[in-house]
Write a protein that holds these residues in place. Structure first.
Motif, mmCIF file in Angstrom:
data_model
loop_
_atom_site.group_PDB
_atom_site.id
_atom_site.type_symbol
_atom_site.label_atom_id
_atom_site.label_comp_id
_atom_site.label_asym_id
_atom_site.label_seq_id
_atom_site.Cartn_x
_atom_site.Cartn_y
_atom_site.Cartn_z
ATOM 1 N N LEU A 1 0.842 -1.189 0.000
ATOM 2 C CA LEU A 1 0.000 0.000 0.000
ATOM 3 C C LEU A 1 0.881 1.244 0.000
ATOM 4 O O LEU A 1 1.438 1.610 1.012
ATOM 5 C CB LEU A 1 -0.918 0.014 1.217
ATOM 6 N N LEU A 2 1.032 1.806 -1.184
ATOM 7 C CA LEU A 2 1.890 2.986 -1.286
ATOM 8 C C LEU A 2 1.220 4.190 -0.654
ATOM 9 O O LEU A 2 1.840 5.046 -0.065
ATOM 10 C CB LEU A 2 2.172 3.299 -2.762
ATOM 11 N N ASP A 3 -0.088 4.188 -0.780
ATOM 12 C CA ASP A 3 -0.840 5.336 -0.326
ATOM 13 C C ASP A 3 -1.315 5.127 1.109
ATOM 14 O O ASP A 3 -2.111 4.233 1.377
ATOM 15 C CB ASP A 3 -2.046 5.503 -1.268
ATOM 16 N N GLU A 4 -0.797 5.920 2.032
ATOM 17 C CA GLU A 4 -1.141 5.795 3.460
ATOM 18 C C GLU A 4 -2.654 5.787 3.681
ATOM 19 O O GLU A 4 -3.151 5.081 4.563
ATOM 20 C CB GLU A 4 -0.517 6.973 4.219
ATOM 21 N N SER A 5 -3.392 6.508 2.853
ATOM 22 C CA SER A 5 -4.831 6.621 3.066
ATOM 23 C C SER A 5 -5.553 5.290 2.834
ATOM 24 O O SER A 5 -6.674 5.094 3.271
ATOM 25 C CB SER A 5 -5.419 7.695 2.144
ATOM 26 N N ARG A 6 -4.886 4.367 2.102
ATOM 27 C CA ARG A 6 -5.553 3.100 1.828
ATOM 28 C C ARG A 6 -5.487 2.139 3.013
ATOM 29 O O ARG A 6 -6.232 1.167 3.053
ATOM 30 C CB ARG A 6 -4.945 2.455 0.582
ATOM 31 N N VAL A 7 -4.605 2.448 3.957
ATOM 32 C CA VAL A 7 -4.444 1.563 5.111
ATOM 33 C C VAL A 7 -5.771 1.399 5.864
ATOM 34 O O VAL A 7 -6.237 0.289 6.116
ATOM 35 C CB VAL A 7 -3.341 2.077 6.057
ATOM 36 N N ASP A 8 -6.381 2.551 6.191
ATOM 37 C CA ASP A 8 -7.629 2.485 6.949
ATOM 38 C C ASP A 8 -8.717 1.746 6.173
ATOM 39 O O ASP A 8 -9.523 1.023 6.730
ATOM 40 C CB ASP A 8 -8.111 3.892 7.305
ATOM 41 N N ASN A 9 -8.698 1.937 4.864
ATOM 42 C CA ASN A 9 -9.669 1.282 4.010
ATOM 43 C C ASN A 9 -9.516 -0.252 4.065
ATOM 44 O O ASN A 9 -10.499 -0.991 4.163
ATOM 45 C CB ASN A 9 -9.488 1.792 2.573
ATOM 46 N N GLU A 10 -8.250 -0.718 4.018
ATOM 47 C CA GLU A 10 -7.983 -2.161 4.086
ATOM 48 C C GLU A 10 -8.428 -2.729 5.430
ATOM 49 O O GLU A 10 -8.984 -3.822 5.514
ATOM 50 C CB GLU A 10 -6.488 -2.453 3.871
ATOM 51 N N ILE A 11 -8.137 -1.954 6.493
ATOM 52 C CA ILE A 11 -8.533 -2.423 7.823
ATOM 53 C C ILE A 11 -10.047 -2.558 7.901
ATOM 54 O O ILE A 11 -10.574 -3.540 8.418
ATOM 55 C CB ILE A 11 -8.003 -1.458 8.922
ATOM 56 N N LYS A 12 -10.723 -1.585 7.321
ATOM 57 C CA LYS A 12 -12.184 -1.637 7.348
ATOM 58 C C LYS A 12 -12.698 -2.842 6.554
ATOM 59 O O LYS A 12 -13.610 -3.543 6.984
ATOM 60 C CB LYS A 12 -12.769 -0.334 6.783
ATOM 61 N N ARG A 13 -12.082 -3.105 5.410
ATOM 62 C CA ARG A 13 -12.484 -4.275 4.601
ATOM 63 C C ARG A 13 -12.360 -5.546 5.425
ATOM 64 O O ARG A 13 -13.250 -6.402 5.430
ATOM 65 C CB ARG A 13 -11.585 -4.396 3.361
ATOM 66 N N ILE B 1 -1.507 -4.998 8.592
ATOM 67 C CA ILE B 1 -1.927 -4.043 7.563
ATOM 68 C C ILE B 1 -1.298 -2.671 7.846
ATOM 69 O O ILE B 1 -0.695 -2.050 6.984
ATOM 70 C CB ILE B 1 -3.469 -3.896 7.516
ATOM 71 N N ARG B 2 -1.401 -2.270 9.128
ATOM 72 C CA ARG B 2 -0.947 -0.927 9.480
ATOM 73 C C ARG B 2 0.572 -0.782 9.400
ATOM 74 O O ARG B 2 1.089 0.130 8.772
ATOM 75 C CB ARG B 2 -1.423 -0.565 10.891
ATOM 76 N N ILE C 1 0.360 -3.615 3.986
ATOM 77 C CA ILE C 1 -0.017 -4.629 2.998
ATOM 78 C C ILE C 1 -1.532 -4.755 2.932
ATOM 79 O O ILE C 1 -2.244 -4.293 3.816
ATOM 80 C CB ILE C 1 0.606 -6.016 3.316
ATOM 81 N N ASN C 2 -1.992 -5.400 1.865
ATOM 82 C CA ASN C 2 -3.434 -5.547 1.694
ATOM 83 C C ASN C 2 -4.004 -6.557 2.703
ATOM 84 O O ASN C 2 -3.285 -7.379 3.258
ATOM 85 C CB ASN C 2 -3.791 -5.945 0.249
#
Lengths: 581, 96
Positions: free
Chosen positions: A19-31, A81-82, A86-87
């Motif tokens: 996850l290059l984009d830090e903002s996607r981390v929270d999204n992955e955690i939510k998934r 993830i955090r 990673i995805n």
């Protein structure tokens, strides 16, 4: 026999994303959290609609729920993830692998199989994350044999026993949740076939031989016919054996053998009669004590005994007095931990130390004797003075009841369980004290061989076919004959088909066993000659190792019994335990 | 200790008495029971500690029949925790 129904449960392929984009981390955690919550909801639903046969296994669904919310798992995935950027899929896979590694170090087969549960939770999560939750088993319409890489406990709760003829999987062992649950549903299963789900496709014609752990794919006409005939023949013969079960057991040369049932609960009495028991040779009374929160009262015990006695009337019921201690202890008994419990305060020793408990039970038994034919059996007697102490208490109770004018059978037979070698050695003297002996073969073998048969390191040395056991039984039979005392056997040997020629050869003609063993034991007796058994015993009596005895017994049985009967014997749960010796 | 219930800490030694030991069913029962309370619950064997609420922790302790475990509860309802777990262990996890 049936058609294959392939459930696609191949391992899911997953991809690694950084996850290059830090903002996607929270999204992955939510998934991940949503997927976990969704599965928990599905598990909750499965729990609510669990079929009655599987009620005992509800905990398996709890296990999966607990794993999902376990901080070792749940928090670990989120950390992955955090911190690892990673995805969610990759984080789940990594976490599952790490936990499985720590489990694989455990040296216990049962626990090691729990690795599978963690793997199943992981696979389930991955399928949800990838948007491909797999097909449900609920929708199966035709009679099929299910073929899958693996089945989850949740899958098992959705199986309808009348639709599914069998189960075949790639992974799993004898103690896997799947195998245990299939057993409860009475569905034949062959598990752990490694590549079955790759090889078999939906619609394949299959023969599943649960007994042999064998699967035949697309068999030719000849094989199908052979199996069909075998099945019909097996079932017909089984029916024949069960149909004859209520008839007396008489050997080919006319020796009648008395067959009784061992009971633990009242509920078993009806089945015992159904299977053709001629009475109860052993009523174990511990269950009532161990299942109660406090010490049972006299009236309660009396009602229990009376029910058994009345349901068997006019047949005899041999009630064994309390055999607690060792591994059977009730919370309220307040027994101190002992270094050697099986050599410690158990059975009659406990009763002599707690005379009030003993007297209460004797009073209840005596009162029940007024309602049918009761005999009393005392466990773990090791000496004459011990037996005299028991009789002393027994007579006190009788006198007390006479004074209170409570009616009971004045001619009750008293007997001793022969399960300690010292009782065999002293049998001539003990014979003067009581009316009958009953061999408790399990303990007699355990104490003669100094083998704890539940201890996995030495259990293989527990051998009913050991020459030492043959000799000690022979000595007991001879002494009993000379003393003119009745001798019967109520241990597991009595219900083991392979032990039967030995018992008949010894001249033991009173057997008491688990009810379900009665039909087959009676059938073996009908195909056996009493005098030939005696000749046969002379030969095995010369053996010096259990291996020799084992071979001779097997040869003898194969020679005298029909093939149909041998087939039944090897499909009988209690048999063949000796074949490993 | 008694005048400050939040600091209440109780230790008790419990024996695993069911035939098959602390496998999935028993471990699930301990974890579910532990989740009913507020106290911190630590179960240890030979110096290795497990969180009473974690089924995975409990399973990795690897406890066959006859294992003695040290159970430590810390918090306002520590006493209830110990009572509940003692009962569960004594009942052999309602298995037999």
């Amino acid at each position: 026999m049936g058609r294959a129904y392939h459930i696609d449960r191949a391992e899911v392929r997953i991809f690694y994303h950084y996850l290059l984009d830090e903002s996607r981390v929270d999204n992955e955690i939510k998934r991940f959290m949503d997927a976990a919550e969704w599965i928990k909801e599905e598990l909750r639903k499965a729990k609510e609609s669990i079929p009655a046969e599987l009620k005992d296994h509800v905990y398996v669904l709890d296990t999966h729920m607990l794993i999902l919310s376990d901080h070792n798992f749940f928090d670990a995935v989120i950390d992955q993830i955090r911190i690892g950027h990673i995805n969610a899929e990759w984080a789940v896979k990594k976490t599952v692998t790490k936990i499985q590694e720590s489990f694989k170090k455990i040296e216990d087969d049962y626990l090691r199989e729990r690795v599978l549960d963690i793997g199943q939770v992981g696979q389930r999560l991955l399928r949800v994350l990838l948007g491909s939750p797999s097909g449900s088993l609920k929708d199966i319409a035709d009679k099929v044999i299910i073929v899958a890489h693996d089945l989850t406990p949740e899958d098992m709760t959705q199986i309808k026993a009348n639709r599914v003829q069998g189960i075949i999987t790639d992974i799993g062992g004898r103690t896997s949740h799947m195998a245990i649950m299939a057993q409860s549903l009475e569905i034949p299963a062959v598990v752990g076939l490694r590549r079955a789900s790759e090889v078999i496709v939906t619609g394949d014609h299959l023969i599943l031989d649960g007994g042999a752990g064998l699967v035949i794919i697309n068999p030719d006409a000849e094989t199908i016919q052979r199996y069909q005939e075998r099945k019909v023949r097996f079932e017909l013969y089984q029916e024949h054996v069960h149909g004859q079960s209520r008839l007396p057991a008489v050997t080919r040369d006319g020796q009648e053998i008395s067959i009784m049932a061992n009971l633990e609960m009242i509920a078993e009495a009806a089945a015992a009669l159904d299977y053709g028991a001629e009475g109860v040779g052993l009523y174990r009374t511990e269950y009532h004590y161990l299942a109660s929160a406090k010490l049972p009262q006299e009236d309660e015990l009396f009602e229990n005994y009376r029910e058994v006695v009345e349901s068997m009337k006019p047949r005899p019921v041999t009630i064994r007095t309390l055999d607690v201690g060792g591994d059977k202890v009730a919370g309220y008994m307040d027994m101190k931990p002992e270094a050697n419990p099986v050599l410690g305060l158990r059975a009659i020793r406990f009763c002599l130390r707690e005379p009030e408990i003993f007297k209460t039970q004797l009073r209840a038994i005596l009162r029940a004797s007024n309602y049918g034919w009761v005999k009393i059996l005392f466990p773990m007697i090791s000496s004459v003075s011990e037996m005299r102490a028991v009789k002393n208490i027994y007579h006190q109770v009788c006198q007390e009841m006479d004074r209170q004018q409570i009616p009971f059978d004045k001619s009750i037979s008293l007997g001793i369980m022969i399960e300690i070698p010292s009782a065999v050695i002293m049998a001539d003297a003990l014979a003067k004290e009581v009316e009958f002996f009953s061999i408790g073969s399990n303990d007699l073998i355990q104490y003669t061989m100094a083998i704890d048969r539940v201890n996995e390191y030495v259990a293989h040395m527990y051998k009913p076919f050991h020459p030492a056991i043959l000799r000690i039984l022979h000595q007991l039979v001879k002494t009993s004959e000379q003393s003119g005392i009745k001798l019967s056997i109520c241990g597991e040997m009595a219900g083991d088909p392979m032990c039967l020629p030995i018992l008949l050869g010894l001249g033991i003609t009173d057997l008491s066993m688990n009810a379900f063993s009665i039909p087959i034991i009676k059938q073996i007796i009908r195909e056996t000659s009493y005098s030939e058994s005696k000749e046969f015993f002379k030969r095995i009596f010369k053996c010096e190792t259990s291996g020799q005895v084992n071979t001779l017994v097997f040869e003898h049985m194969s020679r005298i019994l029909s093939r149909d009967l041998m087939n039944q014997i090897f499909n009988h749960p209690g048999s063949g335990d000796q074949s490993s010796s | 200790m008694a005048d400050n219930p939040e600091q209440l800490e109780i230790n008790k030694k419990l024996e695993v008495m069911n035939k098959v030991g602390l496998h999935a069913r028993a471990a699930a029962k301990i974890a579910l029971k532990s989740k009913e309370f507020k106290s911190q619950i630590i179960i240890s064997k030979d110096g290795v500690s497990a969180d009473g609420r974690s089924i995975l922790d409990i399973l990795t302790l690897n406890c066959p029949k006859g294992t003695y475990l040290e159970v430590r509860a810390k918090g306002e309802d520590a006493r209830e925790v110990i009572e509940a777990l003692t009962q569960l262990f004594n009942d052999k996890f309602e298995e037999e």
